[in-house]
Scaffold this active site. Structure first.
Site, short mmCIF file in Angstrom:
data_model
loop_
_atom_site.label_atom_id
_atom_site.label_comp_id
_atom_site.label_asym_id
_atom_site.label_seq_id
_atom_site.Cartn_x
_atom_site.Cartn_y
_atom_site.Cartn_z
N CYS A 129 0.81 -1.23 0.00
CA CYS A 129 0.00 0.00 0.00
C CYS A 129 0.84 1.27 0.00
O CYS A 129 0.55 2.22 -0.75
CB CYS A 129 -0.96 -0.01 1.18
SG CYS A 129 -0.25 -0.66 2.69
N HIS A 244 -3.03 6.31 4.25
CA HIS A 244 -1.58 6.36 4.54
C HIS A 244 -1.02 7.68 4.01
O HIS A 244 -1.41 8.15 2.93
CB HIS A 244 -0.83 5.23 3.84
CG HIS A 244 -1.04 3.87 4.44
ND1 HIS A 244 -1.83 3.63 5.54
CD2 HIS A 244 -0.53 2.66 4.07
CE1 HIS A 244 -1.80 2.32 5.83
NE2 HIS A 244 -1.02 1.72 4.94
N1 LIG Z 1 -5.36 -3.41 4.55
C1 LIG Z 1 -4.55 -2.84 3.67
O1 LIG Z 1 -4.40 -1.59 3.61
C2 LIG Z 1 -3.79 -3.65 2.71
C3 LIG Z 1 -3.11 -3.00 1.70
C4 LIG Z 1 -2.39 -3.75 0.79
C5 LIG Z 1 -2.37 -5.10 0.90
N2 LIG Z 1 -3.03 -5.74 1.91
C6 LIG Z 1 -2.99 -7.19 1.96
O2 LIG Z 1 -4.28 -7.69 1.62
C7 LIG Z 1 -4.52 -8.92 2.31
C8 LIG Z 1 -5.82 -8.81 3.09
O3 LIG Z 1 -5.71 -7.77 4.06
P1 LIG Z 1 -6.94 -7.29 4.96
O4 LIG Z 1 -6.44 -6.05 5.59
O5 LIG Z 1 -8.19 -7.27 4.19
O6 LIG Z 1 -7.03 -8.49 6.03
P2 LIG Z 1 -8.22 -8.87 7.05
O7 LIG Z 1 -9.12 -7.70 7.27
O8 LIG Z 1 -7.55 -9.50 8.22
O9 LIG Z 1 -9.07 -10.00 6.27
C9 LIG Z 1 -8.52 -11.22 5.89
C10 LIG Z 1 -9.57 -12.06 5.15
O10 LIG Z 1 -8.93 -13.18 4.56
C11 LIG Z 1 -9.64 -14.38 4.90
N3 LIG Z 1 -8.65 -15.47 4.95
C12 LIG Z 1 -7.57 -15.57 5.75
N4 LIG Z 1 -6.89 -16.69 5.47
C13 LIG Z 1 -7.56 -17.33 4.48
C14 LIG Z 1 -7.39 -18.55 3.77
N5 LIG Z 1 -6.35 -19.36 4.02
N6 LIG Z 1 -8.28 -18.87 2.81
C15 LIG Z 1 -9.32 -18.05 2.54
N7 LIG Z 1 -9.55 -16.88 3.18
C16 LIG Z 1 -8.68 -16.53 4.14
C17 LIG Z 1 -10.31 -14.09 6.23
O11 LIG Z 1 -11.41 -14.95 6.35
P3 LIG Z 1 -12.47 -14.92 7.56
O12 LIG Z 1 -13.27 -13.65 7.32
O13 LIG Z 1 -13.28 -16.14 7.35
O14 LIG Z 1 -11.66 -14.89 8.82
C18 LIG Z 1 -10.69 -12.61 6.05
O15 LIG Z 1 -11.92 -12.50 5.37
C19 LIG Z 1 -3.26 -9.17 3.16
O16 LIG Z 1 -2.39 -9.99 2.43
C20 LIG Z 1 -2.69 -7.79 3.33
O17 LIG Z 1 -1.30 -7.81 3.56
C21 LIG Z 1 -3.76 -5.05 2.81
#
Ligand SMILES: NC(=O)c1ccc[n+]([C@@H]2O[C@H](COP(=O)([O-])OP(=O)(O)OC[C@H]3O[C@@H](n4cnc5c(N)ncnc54)[C@H](OP(=O)(O)O)[C@@H]3O)[C@@H](O)[C@H]2O)c1
Length: 339
Positions: A129, A244
């Site tokens: 990000c 950010h």
């Molecule tokens: N947040 C940001 O600003 C941002 C920016 C760039 C990249 N990212 C990346 O994007 C990804 C998601 O981030 P987030 O912030 O959205 O995370 P989050 O809010 O913690 O959500 C994670 C989601 O992934 C699901 N999940 C986890 N492990 C899984 C698996 N093995 N198979 C299928 N589903 C699975 C979870 O399922 P449940 O709902 O069932 O628990 C949840 O819905 C990460 O890799 C993060 O590094 C995030």
């Protein structure tokens, strides 16, 4: 017009915004499925989304695109399901860090390096990000004056750590207001009314730096296609819910005045100049939240080096830093006839 079957893996902070933005951008959707760790129905803006569990490559058969927004690492969604999905013909756009530096995986910001999508192998990586937001103004300036070195200090919102971190900040603020003990689980220290100078773990390949700081350097070099660019960074978590920001001090090979930089940035796709110090006009994360563009201001000479320029950038980390850029990748692939 052709319509596309789309699925997403993960329906947390990023996955939810992917659903919202697919609708908002009128993505040519035929069918949308969400996969996560357990079956249920999620309500997103009063609309129900059925959530299923993906069991293997067969779960991805018939889908054109899969936006991966699950957890990272060995047991994470991309490592366990990503390449299987790609092999059955579904184009994976991965938000995580697991494959960004893989030479066979394009790391793409569509405004900057759309050509990276050509010869794809059904697996595209979305940048970190902070990298995505920082590079929105920097790529245009790089084309004009060629970047030699970047010093970057970030001010990163808690939404970058997912939904649990947003709840942690909100709970801590409520506990503080009620005079109750403050509990922290997501972060190594209290985040309400504090800042935390650690994002990610210790970088294996860059002693003394964090994994987030290491990503900024290597992803910048891959996206701009220039291995000579040096990057020093300090990434800091701040008690902001979303958006950010970063202070960028950039040294160029060639002279670049603030006036010329402003002129270039005012016509750069994905960038909005917000810059009038005399009227206290500058980017803020609140203003950047819910906007497609990165906001850039405080453009001034960096007088500590020859050919230096300083700027301040704010962007929506869940949109341009994740969900929006992922969808733009799919849109660009459709536009280029790559899917
Ligand atoms: N947040 C940001 O600003 C941002 C920016 C760039 C990249 N990212 C990346 O994007 C990804 C998601 O981030 P987030 O912030 O959205 O995370 P989050 O809010 O913690 O959500 C994670 C989601 O992934 C699901 N999940 C986890 N492990 C899984 C698996 N093995 N198979 C299928 N589903 C699975 C979870 O399922 P449940 O709902 O069932 O628990 C949840 O819905 C990460 O890799 C993060 O590094 C995030």
């Amino acid at each position: 017009m052709k319509k596309y079957n789309v699925c997403m893996v993960g329906i947390g902070a990023v996955g939810t915004e992917i659903v919202r933005l697919l609708r908002k951008r009128n993505f040519p959707l035929a069918q949308l499925t969400a996969f996560a760790t357990r079956e249920r129905t999620e309500m997103i803006d009063d609309l129900p989304v059925d959530v299923k569990v993906a069991t293997g490559p067969e779960s991805f058969k018939g889908y054109d695109f899969a936006f991966f927004a699950g957890t990272e690492g060995a047991k994470g969604a991309s490592k366990t399901l990503g390449w299987g999905a790609a092999e059955v013909g579904c184009c994976v756009v991965d938000n995580g860090d697991d494959f960004r530096m893989d030479p066979k995986v394009p790391l793409c910001i569509p405004e900057i390096n759309p050509d990276a999508l050509k010869n794809h192998q059904n697996f595209i990586a979305n940048p970190n990000c902070s990298t995505a937001i920082a590079l929105m103004p920097l790529y245009a300036l790089h084309r004009e004056a060629k970047i030699k070195r970047i010093v970057c200090c970030t001010y990163q919102a808690v939404s970058g750590s997912g939904g649990a971190a947003i709840r942690e900040l909100e709970n801590q603020v409520r506990a503080w207001a009620a005079g109750q003990p403050i509990v922290h689980e997501v972060y190594p220290a209290q985040i309400a009314f504090n800042v935390i100078a650690q994002i990610g773990s210790e970088a294996k390949d860059l002693p003394g730096y964090t994994s987030e700081e290491a990503k900024l350097g290597r992803e910048t070099r891959k996206i701009l296609g220039d291995d000579s660019i040096r990057v020093a960074s300090t990434c800091v978590r701040v008690p902001v819910v979303n958006g950010h920001s970063m202070a960028l001090h950039v040294e160029f090979h060639h002279p670049l005045s603030p006036e010329r930089a402003r002129e270039i940035l005012s016509t750069t796709a994905g960038v909005q100049v917000v810059d009038d110090l005399s009227k206290s006009v500058f980017p803020t994360p609140l203003d950047a939240s819910g906007k497609y563009d990165a906001l850039v201001g405080r453009i001034r000479p960096d007088t500590s080096v020859e050919n230096g320029l300083s700027l301040f950038v704010s962007g929506d980390n869940i949109w341009k830093g994740a969900a929006q850029n992922a969808i733009q990748i799919a849109e660009k692939m459709i536009e280029l006839g790559l899917k």
